[in-house]
Design a protein around this motif. Sequence first.
Motif, short mmCIF file in Angstrom:
data_model
loop_
_atom_site.label_atom_id
_atom_site.label_comp_id
_atom_site.label_asym_id
_atom_site.label_seq_id
_atom_site.Cartn_x
_atom_site.Cartn_y
_atom_site.Cartn_z
N THR A 7 7.89 39.31 -1.20
CA THR A 7 8.70 38.58 -2.18
C THR A 7 7.85 37.76 -3.13
N GLY A 8 6.60 37.51 -2.76
CA GLY A 8 5.74 36.64 -3.55
C GLY A 8 5.90 35.17 -3.19
N VAL A 9 6.80 34.86 -2.28
CA VAL A 9 7.01 33.48 -1.82
C VAL A 9 6.43 33.40 -0.41
N PRO A 10 5.34 32.65 -0.24
CA PRO A 10 4.66 32.63 1.06
C PRO A 10 5.56 32.33 2.25
N TYR A 63 16.00 27.91 5.49
CA TYR A 63 15.03 27.65 4.43
C TYR A 63 15.39 28.43 3.17
N GLN A 64 15.70 29.71 3.32
CA GLN A 64 16.03 30.52 2.15
C GLN A 64 17.26 29.96 1.43
N GLU A 65 18.22 29.51 2.18
CA GLU A 65 19.44 28.98 1.58
C GLU A 65 19.17 27.67 0.83
N GLU A 66 18.20 26.88 1.30
CA GLU A 66 17.79 25.68 0.56
C GLU A 66 17.14 26.07 -0.77
N VAL A 67 16.28 27.08 -0.74
CA VAL A 67 15.61 27.56 -1.96
C VAL A 67 16.65 28.07 -2.95
N MET A 68 17.62 28.84 -2.46
CA MET A 68 18.67 29.37 -3.35
C MET A 68 19.44 28.24 -4.02
N ALA A 69 19.78 27.22 -3.27
CA ALA A 69 20.53 26.09 -3.83
C ALA A 69 19.70 25.35 -4.87
N GLU A 70 18.45 25.09 -4.53
CA GLU A 70 17.58 24.35 -5.46
C GLU A 70 17.30 25.13 -6.73
N ALA A 71 17.21 26.45 -6.61
CA ALA A 71 16.88 27.30 -7.76
C ALA A 71 18.11 27.70 -8.57
N GLY A 72 19.29 27.42 -8.06
CA GLY A 72 20.51 27.88 -8.75
C GLY A 72 20.57 29.39 -8.80
N PHE A 73 20.20 30.03 -7.70
CA PHE A 73 20.13 31.48 -7.63
C PHE A 73 21.52 32.09 -7.80
N PRO A 74 21.73 32.94 -8.82
CA PRO A 74 23.07 33.47 -9.10
C PRO A 74 23.61 34.43 -8.03
N GLU A 75 22.74 35.02 -7.24
CA GLU A 75 23.17 35.95 -6.19
C GLU A 75 23.21 35.28 -4.81
N GLY A 108 12.89 35.75 -4.52
CA GLY A 108 11.50 35.36 -4.76
C GLY A 108 11.16 35.33 -6.24
N ARG A 109 11.55 36.39 -6.95
CA ARG A 109 11.27 36.43 -8.40
C ARG A 109 11.98 35.28 -9.11
N TRP A 110 13.22 35.03 -8.75
CA TRP A 110 14.00 33.97 -9.39
C TRP A 110 13.38 32.60 -9.12
N ALA A 111 13.07 32.33 -7.87
CA ALA A 111 12.54 31.02 -7.49
C ALA A 111 11.16 30.77 -8.09
N VAL A 112 10.32 31.79 -8.16
CA VAL A 112 8.98 31.63 -8.73
C VAL A 112 9.07 31.40 -10.24
N VAL A 166 9.40 27.32 -6.23
CA VAL A 166 8.37 27.55 -5.22
C VAL A 166 7.13 28.07 -5.92
N SER A 167 5.99 27.86 -5.28
CA SER A 167 4.73 28.38 -5.82
C SER A 167 4.58 29.83 -5.40
N PRO A 168 4.08 30.67 -6.32
CA PRO A 168 3.89 32.08 -5.97
C PRO A 168 2.70 32.26 -5.03
N ARG A 169 2.68 33.41 -4.40
CA ARG A 169 1.53 33.76 -3.55
C ARG A 169 0.30 33.86 -4.44
N ALA A 170 -0.78 33.35 -3.96
CA ALA A 170 -2.04 33.38 -4.73
C ALA A 170 -2.65 34.74 -4.74
#
Length: 144
Positions: free
Chosen positions: A10-13, A67-79, A131-135, A140-144
């Motif tokens: 996903t690119g999200v560590p 954790y994923q659900e927290e990221v979705m809420a913070e990012a305003g993930f449409p899906e 992952g794409r949406w949040a990055v 979230v920071s992307p994978r290095a």
Amino acid sequence: MAQFSKITSTGVPAIDAANDGLRFLLERVFEQGVECRRGPHGKGECDLTRCSRIDAILRYVRRNFSYQEEVMAEAGFPEAQRHCDDHTALIEKLTIMRDAHVCADKDSTKVHDFIAHWATNHAKTCDQPLGRWAVTRRVVSPRA
């Protein structure tokens, strides 16, 4: 296993680590010679009341879904709703299996293959878009 990780990355560590952890857990839980710890002496005498292996997987996925659900809420993930529904579907199916006294020892192929298929499909259809949406929104920071 490394190839599978690349396919579902996903690119999200934290999400990738959780998915890798689930795959690791599946390999260990269903490994030949790993005995169920149920029974009066904890030595594999399954009493068919509650599968400890399915319980272990349920505990693991619930922690990571949170954790994923927290990221979705913070990012305003449409899906987010569809993604959460997919999480709920896995938890419900595993709970039904456990409550129907499916034994992850006797039915190991059935249980393992179901979870492995779900994890692959979920990573591709839900986790990668998240992952794409949040990055891109710098939640979230992307994978290095």
